[in-house]
Design an enzyme around this catalytic site. Structure first.
Site, PDB file in Angstrom:
ATOM      1  N   HIS A  56     142.863 112.641  74.756  1.00  0.00           N
ATOM      2  CA  HIS A  56     144.243 112.721  74.286  1.00  0.00           C
ATOM      3  C   HIS A  56     144.309 113.075  72.796  1.00  0.00           C
ATOM      4  O   HIS A  56     143.472 112.635  72.009  1.00  0.00           O
ATOM      5  CB  HIS A  56     144.941 111.371  74.458  1.00  0.00           C
ATOM      6  CG  HIS A  56     145.063 110.915  75.882  1.00  0.00           C
ATOM      7  ND1 HIS A  56     145.851 111.563  76.802  1.00  0.00           N
ATOM      8  CD2 HIS A  56     144.506 109.863  76.537  1.00  0.00           C
ATOM      9  CE1 HIS A  56     145.775 110.929  77.963  1.00  0.00           C
ATOM     10  NE2 HIS A  56     144.962 109.897  77.837  1.00  0.00           N
ATOM     11  N   SER A 348     139.324 108.492  74.530  1.00  0.00           N
ATOM     12  CA  SER A 348     139.739 109.368  73.422  1.00  0.00           C
ATOM     13  C   SER A 348     139.438 108.742  72.061  1.00  0.00           C
ATOM     14  O   SER A 348     139.009 109.423  71.131  1.00  0.00           O
ATOM     15  CB  SER A 348     141.238 109.648  73.501  1.00  0.00           C
ATOM     16  OG  SER A 348     141.591 110.108  74.767  1.00  0.00           O
ATOM     17  N   CYS A 409     127.041 120.909  97.806  1.00  0.00           N
ATOM     18  CA  CYS A 409     128.466 120.934  97.416  1.00  0.00           C
ATOM     19  C   CYS A 409     128.600 121.097  95.900  1.00  0.00           C
ATOM     20  O   CYS A 409     129.413 121.863  95.426  1.00  0.00           O
ATOM     21  CB  CYS A 409     129.160 119.641  97.814  1.00  0.00           C
ATOM     22  SG  CYS A 409     129.198 119.312  99.572  1.00  0.00           S
TER      23      CYS A 409
HETATM   24  C1  LIG Z   1     143.167 104.706  85.611  1.00  0.00           C
HETATM   25  C2  LIG Z   1     142.737 104.866  84.173  1.00  0.00           C
HETATM   26  C3  LIG Z   1     142.946 106.080  83.522  1.00  0.00           C
HETATM   27  C4  LIG Z   1     142.559 106.231  82.192  1.00  0.00           C
HETATM   28  N1  LIG Z   1     142.644 107.448  81.619  1.00  0.00           N
HETATM   29  C5  LIG Z   1     142.182 107.642  80.361  1.00  0.00           C
HETATM   30  C6  LIG Z   1     142.206 108.936  79.782  1.00  0.00           C
HETATM   31  O1  LIG Z   1     142.572 109.908  80.432  1.00  0.00           O
HETATM   32  N2  LIG Z   1     141.788 109.050  78.498  1.00  0.00           N
HETATM   33  C7  LIG Z   1     141.366 107.991  77.767  1.00  0.00           C
HETATM   34  O2  LIG Z   1     141.051 108.159  76.592  1.00  0.00           O
HETATM   35  N3  LIG Z   1     141.275 106.757  78.313  1.00  0.00           N
HETATM   36  C8  LIG Z   1     141.667 106.569  79.587  1.00  0.00           C
HETATM   37  N4  LIG Z   1     141.597 105.333  80.154  1.00  0.00           N
HETATM   38  C9  LIG Z   1     141.119 104.217  79.357  1.00  0.00           C
HETATM   39  C10 LIG Z   1     139.622 104.158  79.208  1.00  0.00           C
HETATM   40  O3  LIG Z   1     138.977 104.406  80.443  1.00  0.00           O
HETATM   41  C11 LIG Z   1     139.245 102.790  78.667  1.00  0.00           C
HETATM   42  O4  LIG Z   1     140.013 102.511  77.520  1.00  0.00           O
HETATM   43  C12 LIG Z   1     137.780 102.693  78.310  1.00  0.00           C
HETATM   44  O5  LIG Z   1     136.968 103.104  79.372  1.00  0.00           O
HETATM   45  C13 LIG Z   1     137.454 101.265  77.929  1.00  0.00           C
HETATM   46  O6  LIG Z   1     136.083 101.194  77.658  1.00  0.00           O
HETATM   47  P1  LIG Z   1     135.386  99.811  77.360  1.00  0.00           P
HETATM   48  O7  LIG Z   1     134.024 100.127  76.885  1.00  0.00           O
HETATM   49  O8  LIG Z   1     136.271  98.973  76.495  1.00  0.00           O
HETATM   50  O9  LIG Z   1     135.381  99.062  78.772  1.00  0.00           O
HETATM   51  P2  LIG Z   1     134.343  99.164  79.982  1.00  0.00           P
HETATM   52  O10 LIG Z   1     134.007 100.555  80.313  1.00  0.00           O
HETATM   53  O11 LIG Z   1     134.897  98.328  81.088  1.00  0.00           O
HETATM   54  O12 LIG Z   1     133.027  98.505  79.397  1.00  0.00           O
HETATM   55  C14 LIG Z   1     132.895  97.126  79.191  1.00  0.00           C
HETATM   56  C15 LIG Z   1     131.489  96.757  79.585  1.00  0.00           C
HETATM   57  O13 LIG Z   1     131.254  95.407  79.227  1.00  0.00           O
HETATM   58  C16 LIG Z   1     130.387  94.858  80.191  1.00  0.00           C
HETATM   59  N5  LIG Z   1     130.494  93.411  80.117  1.00  0.00           N
HETATM   60  C17 LIG Z   1     131.573  92.636  80.400  1.00  0.00           C
HETATM   61  N6  LIG Z   1     131.268  91.333  80.219  1.00  0.00           N
HETATM   62  C18 LIG Z   1     129.977  91.289  79.797  1.00  0.00           C
HETATM   63  C19 LIG Z   1     129.081  90.228  79.461  1.00  0.00           C
HETATM   64  N7  LIG Z   1     129.466  88.942  79.518  1.00  0.00           N
HETATM   65  N8  LIG Z   1     127.810  90.538  79.099  1.00  0.00           N
HETATM   66  C20 LIG Z   1     127.408  91.833  79.035  1.00  0.00           C
HETATM   67  N9  LIG Z   1     128.214  92.868  79.356  1.00  0.00           N
HETATM   68  C21 LIG Z   1     129.480  92.593  79.726  1.00  0.00           C
HETATM   69  C22 LIG Z   1     130.904  95.440  81.497  1.00  0.00           C
HETATM   70  O14 LIG Z   1     129.926  95.374  82.514  1.00  0.00           O
HETATM   71  C23 LIG Z   1     131.254  96.859  81.094  1.00  0.00           C
HETATM   72  O15 LIG Z   1     130.200  97.755  81.329  1.00  0.00           O
HETATM   73  C24 LIG Z   1     141.982 105.148  81.498  1.00  0.00           C
HETATM   74  C25 LIG Z   1     141.757 103.939  82.158  1.00  0.00           C
HETATM   75  C26 LIG Z   1     142.108 103.811  83.493  1.00  0.00           C
HETATM   76  C27 LIG Z   1     141.797 102.538  84.218  1.00  0.00           C
END
Ligand SMILES: Cc1cc2nc3c(=O)[nH]c(=O)nc-3n(C[C@H](O)[C@H](O)[C@H](O)COP(=O)(O)OP(=O)(O)OC[C@H]3O[C@@H](n4cnc5c(N)ncnc54)[C@H](O)[C@@H]3O)c2cc1C
Length: 473
Positions: A56, A348, A409
């Site tokens: 984005h 993003s 595929c």
């Molecule tokens: C339907 C949907 C559409 C989206 N579309 C977009 C988009 O188009 N563009 C965009 O920029 N964003 C988008 N997002 C948002 C984006 O996907 C998230 O903001 C981002 O992936 C968050 O990343 P994260 O690392 O915070 O979380 P996560 O990817 O969930 O990573 C957190 C990690 O922490 C680990 N963890 C949790 N607890 C523990 C623990 N106690 N010990 C060790 N490890 C632990 C988990 O296993 C996980 O791997 C979308 C989200 C969704 C659901």
């Protein structure tokens, strides 16, 4: 003695999603001992693997918020980094479509808010121009706002690239290591308990996505709770790809950016996501109601798409909280940073969040001295817009495995699957192979190739087929 501190670090990052991996990469620039600790068996297996995969511009973020600032900066950083690191990324641009008079009237305010967010390149598109650009759009659209710098990007390669660069530059990655508790000893060092080991670290960064609130409570804070916001998506077959040129956005509501249609970097078309608050942080199954809603919305936006075949359905959970902004908080006295509530835009903003967190750590007293051996990485391309190994005569001549297609595929070769199992962060299971190569993700979903690929991966990773499939007693 598995629970004695066996490893000692300056900074421990909990969670190897796109956010934790980006932070680990940013920290890897400095002379620090850093560990990235992940509960599951691979990088990027949480929300980061199941999103809409749009980079984005931040045009529609709420002006003045931290999210608006970091998405804008993240867009600049990731569009440049993606190209350099071999992350599939395409500047398709987006069209925000008005379907009624009220939405049409809202477009100038959306353009003005975009400008306040530092993005002034939006442009009004007339009905005639809209249908000339997107001839398969459903009837009744009244006009649109063009956002030319919205990109589509690979959600799988991005966290893997960050983590790979971090590991190549000296960060320790500990997979299958859920942090179960954190205490602080009398010298102020944190002790992070996992089933396999206890990690001692001076600073802790909580990037645990859906579980960030739980970890935040361990530090005595109760400033937010995560309520997963489920998003279901339909992926249409590659034959549908010529129907769509841009990311087709809806005028956003308070809770969601609305259902969109977007090309993917793999050459498919995606419809979604839904937005439904649910209590269960593990509820990643699709629902009949969600699919019906998407089909109903899709029918309005692009009826021709709904007649195309669906290749896959998937579900992601946004880490939504009771607040509308990111929940990034620094606790200098505790040597702790919470990076929570990164709900809809984390892919993003990831690189900007990492930059912001590391600058905040420096302000909190962490000494940052640059190292001179920060490594560059180039990831194996899995995007459709760039040359793939099966198309590259030189690669095939150098290694005939790149001429041997295993997944027809997606046209994934034996050479790519082998490379994935031998990467710096290797694929250890079929899901890891999928996200590194696209194998098994195509229209047959592995019906024809999964037996051959499973036995090949089992051999390449030194596991039995039963172990690989999780069938071992
Ligand atoms: C339907 C949907 C559409 C989206 N579309 C977009 C988009 O188009 N563009 C965009 O920029 N964003 C988008 N997002 C948002 C984006 O996907 C998230 O903001 C981002 O992936 C968050 O990343 P994260 O690392 O915070 O979380 P996560 O990817 O969930 O990573 C957190 C990690 O922490 C680990 N963890 C949790 N607890 C523990 C623990 N106690 N010990 C060790 N490890 C632990 C988990 O296993 C996980 O791997 C979308 C989200 C969704 C659901």
């Amino acid at each position: 003695m598995p629970n004695d501190p066996t490893e000692s670090y300056d900074v421990a990052v909990i969670g190897a999603g796109v956010i934790g991996a980006a932070i680990a990469r940013e920290l890897a620039r400095y002379q620090l001992r850093v560990v990235l600790i992940e509960a599951t068996a691979d990088v990027g297996t949480g929300t980061s693997k199941a999103n809409t995969a749009i980079l984005h511009t931040g045009f529609d973020a709420k002006p003045g918020t931290l999210e608006a600032r970091l998405v804008r900066r993240g867009h600049a950083l990731l569009s440049e980094y993606g190209t350099a690191a071999g992350i599939p990324i395409e500047r398709t641009g987006a069209l925000l479509i008005a379907w009624d008079a009220e939405q049409l009237a809202a477009l100038p305010a959306i353009a003005a808010a975009a400008a306040r967010n530092g993005y002034a390149a939006t442009r009004r598109v007339t009905t005639a121009e809209l249908y000339a650009t997107e001839p398969h759009l459903g009837a009744g659209a009244l006009g649109a706002l063009a956002i030319p710098d919205e990109h589509i990007i690979c959600p799988f390669t991005t966290p893997l690239a960050f983590a790979t660069q971090a590991v190549a530059s000296g960060v320790a990655l500990r997979l299958s290591s859920p942090v179960e508790s954190i205490t602080r000893n009398d010298t102020g060092v944190h002790l992070l308990q996992t089933p396999r080991a206890t990690f001692a670290s001076r600073y802790v960064i909580n990037a645990a996505g859906l579980y960030a609130d739980r970890i935040d409570r361990w530090f005595g804070h109760e400033t937010f709770s995560v309520t997963p916001r489920r998003g279901e998506l339909l992926v249409f077959d590659k034959l549908a790809r010529p129907l769509v040129s841009h990311i087709l956005l809806q005028v956003p509501t308070k809770t969601s950016k609305g259902v969109l249609i977007s090309p993917t970097v793999f050459g498919n078309v995606m419809l979604g996501p839904t937005a439904e608050d649910i209590p269960d942080k593990t509820a990643t199954a699709s629902t009949a109601a969600g699919i019906a809603h998407l089909r109903e919305r899709g029918q309005r936006i692009m009826p021709a798409l709904i007649d195309e075949e669906v290749t896959a359905i998937y579900v992601g959970l946004r880490a939504a909280t009771e607040h509308s902004d990111y929940q990034i908080a620094f606790y200098p006295d505790q040597h702790y940073v919470c990076v929570g509530g990164i709900r809809s835009t984390g892919l993003s903003a990831s690189m900007a969040i990492a930059e912001y967190v590391v600058a905040g750590l420096a302000d909190a007293g962490l000494q940052l001295e640059e190292r001179d051996d920060f490594q560059n990485v180039t990831m194996q391309n899995i995007g459709e817009a760039f040359a793939r190994p099966y198309q590259c005569a030189e690669m095939i001549a150098a290694n005939p495995d790149y001429g041997c297609i295993m997944c027809h595929c997606e046209r994934v070769t034996r050479g790519e699957i082998l490379a994935a199992t031998r990467a710096l962060i290797p694929a250890r299971n079929l899901d890891g192979v999928r996200r590194r190569t696209r194998a098994l993700l195509g229209r047959c979903q592995g019906f024809y190739c999964s037996a051959a690929i499973t036995s090949f991966v089992a051999e390449a990773t030194g596991q039995s087929v039963d172990a690989l499939l999780g069938l071992d007693p």
